[in-house]
Design a protein around this motif. Structure first.
Motif, PDB file in Angstrom:
ATOM      1  N   GLN A   1      -2.009   6.025  -1.660  1.00 15.45           N
ATOM      2  CA  GLN A   1      -1.796   6.921  -2.793  1.00 15.45           C
ATOM      3  C   GLN A   1      -2.129   6.161  -4.071  1.00 15.45           C
ATOM      4  O   GLN A   1      -2.590   6.743  -5.043  1.00 15.45           O
ATOM      5  CB  GLN A   1      -0.363   7.420  -2.815  1.00 15.45           C
TER       6      GLN A   1
ATOM      7  N   PRO B   1      -4.369   3.986  -6.462  1.00 16.60           N
ATOM      8  CA  PRO B   1      -5.832   3.906  -6.574  1.00 16.60           C
ATOM      9  C   PRO B   1      -6.373   2.744  -5.738  1.00 16.60           C
ATOM     10  O   PRO B   1      -5.854   1.626  -5.789  1.00 16.60           O
ATOM     11  CB  PRO B   1      -6.060   3.703  -8.068  1.00 16.60           C
TER      12      PRO B   1
ATOM     13  N   LEU C   1     -11.889   5.079  -5.009  1.00 11.27           N
ATOM     14  CA  LEU C   1     -12.015   6.296  -4.213  1.00 11.27           C
ATOM     15  C   LEU C   1     -11.297   7.461  -4.871  1.00 11.27           C
ATOM     16  O   LEU C   1     -10.454   7.287  -5.728  1.00 11.27           O
ATOM     17  CB  LEU C   1     -11.461   6.047  -2.808  1.00 11.27           C
ATOM     18  N   LYS C   2     -11.623   8.617  -4.444  1.00 17.82           N
ATOM     19  CA  LYS C   2     -11.122   9.907  -4.897  1.00 17.82           C
ATOM     20  C   LYS C   2     -11.708  10.304  -6.246  1.00 17.82           C
ATOM     21  O   LYS C   2     -11.910  11.464  -6.507  1.00 17.82           O
ATOM     22  CB  LYS C   2      -9.591   9.966  -4.913  1.00 17.82           C
ATOM     23  N   LYS C   3     -11.975   9.342  -7.114  1.00 19.33           N
ATOM     24  CA  LYS C   3     -12.584   9.653  -8.414  1.00 19.33           C
ATOM     25  C   LYS C   3     -14.000   9.090  -8.510  1.00 19.33           C
ATOM     26  O   LYS C   3     -14.683   9.315  -9.499  1.00 19.33           O
ATOM     27  CB  LYS C   3     -11.731   9.090  -9.559  1.00 19.33           C
ATOM     28  N   ASN C   4     -14.431   8.338  -7.496  1.00 12.60           N
ATOM     29  CA  ASN C   4     -15.774   7.756  -7.449  1.00 12.60           C
ATOM     30  C   ASN C   4     -16.136   6.992  -8.719  1.00 12.60           C
ATOM     31  O   ASN C   4     -17.176   7.211  -9.323  1.00 12.60           O
ATOM     32  CB  ASN C   4     -16.823   8.824  -7.135  1.00 12.60           C
TER      33      ASN C   4
ATOM     34  N   LEU D   1      -7.553   7.390 -15.258  1.00 12.28           N
ATOM     35  CA  LEU D   1      -6.863   8.006 -14.119  1.00 12.28           C
ATOM     36  C   LEU D   1      -5.443   8.429 -14.490  1.00 12.28           C
ATOM     37  O   LEU D   1      -4.976   9.481 -14.067  1.00 12.28           O
ATOM     38  CB  LEU D   1      -6.799   7.037 -12.944  1.00 12.28           C
TER      39      LEU D   1
END
Length: 162
Positions: free
Chosen positions: A117, A119, A133-136, A159
């Protein structure tokens, strides 16, 4: 800046892939009161020995093997190898980072990233880059250590503001 900022870095495959970079990076981060936690599956005594030999500073080392040994969750084989159940080993770094309020974890294994969870920056040692990841969000470790740290802080601030 997020305060206090905590960055955890995988030992095998990340720090060991570029010890000269992490010597400088870690020192700059520590000088800015950013905690640097080294996470490893290896015993902390071995990790600390390597870090000291290579003069890589850090705040603390957290060893999965030491953690699971203390809880009697490790079985040792006659050849010195060991086993911990995959379902707890694979999730341990993610759980540790969440519990310790780590702001960013850098690792070269996507397997661990599946459970985070916090970052998670997937590091590719061959090209010295990672992707949050998740936001590249890319982070290029081919730049100066100061620039890499600045890029990480900026990414984390973006973020946390969303």
């Amino acid at each position: 800046m997020i305060n206090p900022l905590k960055i955890s870095i995988d030992y095998h495959g990340v720090i060991t892939s570029n010890p000269a970079f992490f010597k400088t990076f870690n020192q700059i981060a520590l000088n800015k009161n950013i905690e640097i936690i080294v996470l490893s599956g290896a015993q902390s005594i071995d990790v600390k020995s390597y870090l000291e030999k290579n003069q890589i500073p850090y705040s603390c080392v957290w060893s999965l093997l030491d953690y699971f040994k203390q809880r009697n969750l490790v079985s040792f084989n006659d050849d010195g190898s060991f086993h911990v159940a995959d379902d707890i080993w694979d999730k341990a770094k993610a759980r540790y980072c969440k519990k310790q309020n780590i702001n960013l974890h850098i690792d070269d294994s996507m397997l661990y990233g599946l459970y985070f969870q916090t970052p998670f920056c997937l590091y590719a040692p061959s090209i010295q880059k990672c992707q949050i990841l998740k936001k590249n969000i890319p982070i290029d470790f081919n730049q100066s250590a100061q620039k890499v740290l600045d890029d990480m802080i900026k990414a984390l601030e973006n973020l946390s503001s969303k």
